[in-house]
Design an enzyme around this catalytic site. Sequence first.
Site, PDB file in Angstrom:
ATOM      1  N   ARG A   1       0.834  -1.209   0.000  1.00  0.00           N
ATOM      2  CA  ARG A   1       0.000   0.000   0.000  1.00  0.00           C
ATOM      3  C   ARG A   1       0.866   1.257   0.000  1.00  0.00           C
ATOM      4  O   ARG A   1       0.932   1.974  -0.992  1.00  0.00           O
ATOM      5  CB  ARG A   1      -0.956  -0.031   1.219  1.00  0.00           C
ATOM      6  CG  ARG A   1      -2.097   0.973   1.151  1.00  0.00           C
ATOM      7  CD  ARG A   1      -1.705   2.395   1.490  1.00  0.00           C
ATOM      8  NE  ARG A   1      -1.132   2.532   2.842  1.00  0.00           N
ATOM      9  CZ  ARG A   1      -0.547   3.642   3.271  1.00  0.00           C
ATOM     10  NH1 ARG A   1      -0.430   4.702   2.478  1.00  0.00           N
ATOM     11  NH2 ARG A   1      -0.019   3.702   4.485  1.00  0.00           N
ATOM     12  N   ASP A   2       1.577   1.512   1.082  1.00  0.00           N
ATOM     13  CA  ASP A   2       2.324   2.772   1.172  1.00  0.00           C
ATOM     14  C   ASP A   2       3.429   2.796   0.120  1.00  0.00           C
ATOM     15  O   ASP A   2       3.762   3.850  -0.425  1.00  0.00           O
ATOM     16  CB  ASP A   2       2.932   2.917   2.579  1.00  0.00           C
ATOM     17  CG  ASP A   2       3.162   4.365   2.971  1.00  0.00           C
ATOM     18  OD1 ASP A   2       2.950   5.249   2.136  1.00  0.00           O
ATOM     19  OD2 ASP A   2       3.568   4.603   4.123  1.00  0.00           O
TER      20      ASP A   2
ATOM     21  N   HIS B   1       5.935   4.653  12.410  1.00  0.00           N
ATOM     22  CA  HIS B   1       5.844   4.566  10.942  1.00  0.00           C
ATOM     23  C   HIS B   1       6.866   5.542  10.363  1.00  0.00           C
ATOM     24  O   HIS B   1       6.617   6.739  10.249  1.00  0.00           O
ATOM     25  CB  HIS B   1       4.413   4.938  10.523  1.00  0.00           C
ATOM     26  CG  HIS B   1       4.154   4.909   9.054  1.00  0.00           C
ATOM     27  ND1 HIS B   1       3.493   3.872   8.429  1.00  0.00           N
ATOM     28  CD2 HIS B   1       4.428   5.801   8.070  1.00  0.00           C
ATOM     29  CE1 HIS B   1       3.384   4.118   7.139  1.00  0.00           C
ATOM     30  NE2 HIS B   1       3.944   5.296   6.885  1.00  0.00           N
TER      31      HIS B   1
ATOM     32  N   HIS C   1       9.479   6.914   7.487  1.00  0.00           N
ATOM     33  CA  HIS C   1      10.072   6.972   6.161  1.00  0.00           C
ATOM     34  C   HIS C   1      11.561   7.248   6.398  1.00  0.00           C
ATOM     35  O   HIS C   1      11.945   7.742   7.453  1.00  0.00           O
ATOM     36  CB  HIS C   1       9.360   8.035   5.324  1.00  0.00           C
ATOM     37  CG  HIS C   1       7.956   7.611   4.957  1.00  0.00           C
ATOM     38  ND1 HIS C   1       7.601   7.242   3.686  1.00  0.00           N
ATOM     39  CD2 HIS C   1       6.841   7.466   5.705  1.00  0.00           C
ATOM     40  CE1 HIS C   1       6.322   6.890   3.663  1.00  0.00           C
ATOM     41  NE2 HIS C   1       5.829   7.018   4.878  1.00  0.00           N
TER      42      HIS C   1
ATOM     43  N   CYS D   1       4.943   9.365  -0.220  1.00  0.00           N
ATOM     44  CA  CYS D   1       3.540   9.755  -0.195  1.00  0.00           C
ATOM     45  C   CYS D   1       3.326  10.724  -1.337  1.00  0.00           C
ATOM     46  O   CYS D   1       4.041  11.725  -1.441  1.00  0.00           O
ATOM     47  CB  CYS D   1       3.152  10.398   1.139  1.00  0.00           C
ATOM     48  SG  CYS D   1       1.426  10.929   1.136  1.00  0.00           S
TER      49      CYS D   1
ATOM     50  N   ASN E   1       9.515   4.206   2.671  1.00  0.00           N
ATOM     51  CA  ASN E   1       9.419   3.719   4.045  1.00  0.00           C
ATOM     52  C   ASN E   1      10.726   3.009   4.386  1.00  0.00           C
ATOM     53  O   ASN E   1      11.412   2.488   3.512  1.00  0.00           O
ATOM     54  CB  ASN E   1       8.279   2.697   4.161  1.00  0.00           C
ATOM     55  CG  ASN E   1       6.923   3.322   3.960  1.00  0.00           C
ATOM     56  OD1 ASN E   1       6.462   3.501   2.850  1.00  0.00           O
ATOM     57  ND2 ASN E   1       6.280   3.659   5.055  1.00  0.00           N
TER      58      ASN E   1
HETATM   59  P1  HMG Z   1     -12.410  15.458  -2.451  1.00  0.00           P
HETATM   60  O1  HMG Z   1     -12.079  15.815  -3.867  1.00  0.00           O
HETATM   61  O2  HMG Z   1     -12.279  16.516  -1.434  1.00  0.00           O
HETATM   62  O3  HMG Z   1     -13.889  14.928  -2.219  1.00  0.00           O
HETATM   63  O4  HMG Z   1     -11.534  14.189  -2.051  1.00  0.00           O
HETATM   64  P2  HMG Z   1     -15.010  14.345  -3.099  1.00  0.00           P
HETATM   65  O5  HMG Z   1     -15.980  13.795  -2.127  1.00  0.00           O
HETATM   66  O6  HMG Z   1     -15.469  15.373  -4.085  1.00  0.00           O
HETATM   67  O7  HMG Z   1     -14.356  13.134  -3.910  1.00  0.00           O
HETATM   68  C1  HMG Z   1     -13.602  13.275  -5.091  1.00  0.00           C
HETATM   69  C2  HMG Z   1     -13.935  12.143  -6.027  1.00  0.00           C
HETATM   70  O8  HMG Z   1     -13.548  10.914  -5.437  1.00  0.00           O
HETATM   71  C3  HMG Z   1     -15.421  12.008  -6.309  1.00  0.00           C
HETATM   72  O9  HMG Z   1     -15.547  11.487  -7.621  1.00  0.00           O
HETATM   73  C4  HMG Z   1     -15.865  10.964  -5.310  1.00  0.00           C
HETATM   74  O10 HMG Z   1     -17.007  10.268  -5.728  1.00  0.00           O
HETATM   75  C5  HMG Z   1     -14.663  10.065  -5.271  1.00  0.00           C
HETATM   76  P3  HMG Z   1     -16.091  12.394  -8.831  1.00  0.00           P
HETATM   77  O11 HMG Z   1     -17.438  12.868  -8.395  1.00  0.00           O
HETATM   78  O12 HMG Z   1     -15.099  13.540  -8.946  1.00  0.00           O
HETATM   79  O13 HMG Z   1     -16.074  11.471  -9.993  1.00  0.00           O
HETATM   80  N1  HMG Z   1     -14.473   9.345  -3.991  1.00  0.00           N
HETATM   81  C6  HMG Z   1     -14.069   8.074  -3.910  1.00  0.00           C
HETATM   82  N2  HMG Z   1     -13.793   7.158  -4.856  1.00  0.00           N
HETATM   83  C7  HMG Z   1     -13.408   5.942  -4.422  1.00  0.00           C
HETATM   84  N3  HMG Z   1     -13.279   5.609  -3.115  1.00  0.00           N
HETATM   85  C8  HMG Z   1     -13.542   6.497  -2.157  1.00  0.00           C
HETATM   86  C9  HMG Z   1     -13.964   7.796  -2.537  1.00  0.00           C
HETATM   87  N4  HMG Z   1     -14.304   8.900  -1.842  1.00  0.00           N
HETATM   88  C10 HMG Z   1     -14.609   9.839  -2.745  1.00  0.00           C
HETATM   89  N5  HMG Z   1     -13.404   6.156  -0.863  1.00  0.00           N
HETATM   90  C11 HMG Z   1     -10.857  12.319  -0.686  1.00  0.00           C
HETATM   91  C12 HMG Z   1     -11.555  13.662  -0.717  1.00  0.00           C
HETATM   92  C13 HMG Z   1     -10.689  11.912   0.755  1.00  0.00           C
HETATM   93  C14 HMG Z   1     -11.716  11.321  -1.432  1.00  0.00           C
HETATM   94  C15 HMG Z   1      -9.468  12.470  -1.393  1.00  0.00           C
HETATM   95  O14 HMG Z   1      -8.805  13.545  -0.784  1.00  0.00           O
HETATM   96  C16 HMG Z   1      -8.622  11.237  -1.295  1.00  0.00           C
HETATM   97  O15 HMG Z   1      -8.961  10.179  -1.804  1.00  0.00           O
HETATM   98  N6  HMG Z   1      -7.432  11.339  -0.614  1.00  0.00           N
HETATM   99  C17 HMG Z   1      -6.565  10.207  -0.408  1.00  0.00           C
HETATM  100  C18 HMG Z   1      -5.120  10.612  -0.524  1.00  0.00           C
HETATM  101  C19 HMG Z   1      -4.253   9.412  -0.260  1.00  0.00           C
HETATM  102  O16 HMG Z   1      -4.639   8.272  -0.470  1.00  0.00           O
HETATM  103  N7  HMG Z   1      -2.990   9.659   0.208  1.00  0.00           N
HETATM  104  C20 HMG Z   1      -2.067   8.617   0.489  1.00  0.00           C
HETATM  105  C21 HMG Z   1      -2.426   7.793   1.691  1.00  0.00           C
HETATM  106  S1  HMG Z   1      -2.023   8.568   3.249  1.00  0.00           S
HETATM  107  C22 HMG Z   1      -0.340   8.187   3.496  1.00  0.00           C
HETATM  108  O17 HMG Z   1       0.286   7.627   2.638  1.00  0.00           O
HETATM  109  C23 HMG Z   1       0.262   8.497   4.838  1.00  0.00           C
HETATM  110  C24 HMG Z   1       0.500   7.252   5.711  1.00  0.00           C
HETATM  111  O18 HMG Z   1       1.317   6.296   5.044  1.00  0.00           O
HETATM  112  C25 HMG Z   1       1.153   7.654   7.040  1.00  0.00           C
HETATM  113  C26 HMG Z   1       2.380   8.557   6.871  1.00  0.00           C
HETATM  114  O19 HMG Z   1       3.368   8.151   6.233  1.00  0.00           O
HETATM  115  O20 HMG Z   1       2.290   9.690   7.372  1.00  0.00           O
HETATM  116  C27 HMG Z   1      -0.842   6.547   6.025  1.00  0.00           C
HETATM  117 MG    MG Z   2       3.507   6.410   5.009  1.00  0.00          MG
END
Ligand code: HMG
Ligand code: MG
Length: 284
Positions: free
Chosen positions: A13-14, A205, A207, A238, A247
């Site tokens: 995933r990450d 966690h 990196h 990320c 990571n």
């Molecule tokens: P948004 O644009 O503010 O909100 O995104 P929205 O509700 O308008 O959604 C945008 C589009 O996504 C829409 O589609 C929704 O239907 C769809 P459209 O109408 O434009 O065709 N949508 C979805 N589709 C599939 N599955 C869903 C979903 N939800 C909405 N669950 C949102 C808000 C939260 C969706 C967006 O900001 C997002 O997906 N962000 C995720 C970013 C991400 O994945 N980042 C990486 C993971 S975090 C990380 O890596 C850190 C970590 O490892 C820890 C660390 O290292 O710190 C965990």
């Molecule tokens: Mg991470």
Amino acid sequence: MAERVEIYEVGPRDGLQNEARLIPTADKVALVDLLSRAGFRRIEVASFVSPKWVPQMADGADVLARITRRAGVGYVALAPNLRGYQAARAAGADEVAVFVSASEGFSRANLNCSIMESLARLSTLAEAARQENVKLRGYVSMVVACPFDGPTRPVAVAGVVAALRDLGCHEVSLGDTLGQATPDGFAAMLEAVVQELPPQRLAAHCHDTAGRALDVIDVALEMGLRVVDAAVGGLGGCPYAPGAAGNVATEKVAAHLAARGFETGLDAALLARAADMARAFRAG
Ligand code: HMG
Ligand code: MG
């Protein structure tokens, strides 16, 4: 008997969420299947976020459908909202991970909302998990510093950890997303966080951008943490955190823990094979 530390594998995933090219589903499945045999208790295999935001994770349901599940391994998926949670559960995820930021700048960049809004958004998801008796893991990003806001105050991290605890997370993983933490900085953050959640329910966690991840992990172990996140082959980053590198590599953490006398339950030869496979994805 040696004390046990769990390495929580986040590579599929990450790691793979950040690869520039789309990794074929079959390759992801092959990696998860190899990791499943290596002795992990939990593997984070997919995320159910917007495919517009992270196209690399769009095949999460296929990955979960095609892997060979091994008894005793929990397959975890990341979800940003109720919709993601429901998709993760429908695909068969055993545990769901949610994520928030300790800094406002990254919250906007990664979730398009403020920290308060992101926590409020999680309340319906948390209610569903409670009703269905599904374990929730929480992540907090930018626990030491943020590329948008600068240094993160320990008290801000502790506040977000408390909110995740109150939402029902059984464990909270503390993300040095940028990989720039110093051991002292991480320790100062932990001092504040353990006021809210005991070390047995926290994970580190890291990196490894600055090459200090093992030193930071040592501090976490000293303070009682026994879960360490890592990605095989050092995959990762990320997509919404400029400057974040991979990571910390699972095989590096496993060797370090073994040298320090901790038991991880991991098979070093299988880990080495998985690391080769992960590095080949990156090269390919
Ligand atoms: P948004 O644009 O503010 O909100 O995104 P929205 O509700 O308008 O959604 C945008 C589009 O996504 C829409 O589609 C929704 O239907 C769809 P459209 O109408 O434009 O065709 N949508 C979805 N589709 C599939 N599955 C869903 C979903 N939800 C909405 N669950 C949102 C808000 C939260 C969706 C967006 O900001 C997002 O997906 N962000 C995720 C970013 C991400 O994945 N980042 C990486 C993971 S975090 C990380 O890596 C850190 C970590 O490892 C820890 C660390 O290292 O710190 C965990
Ligand atoms: Mg991470």
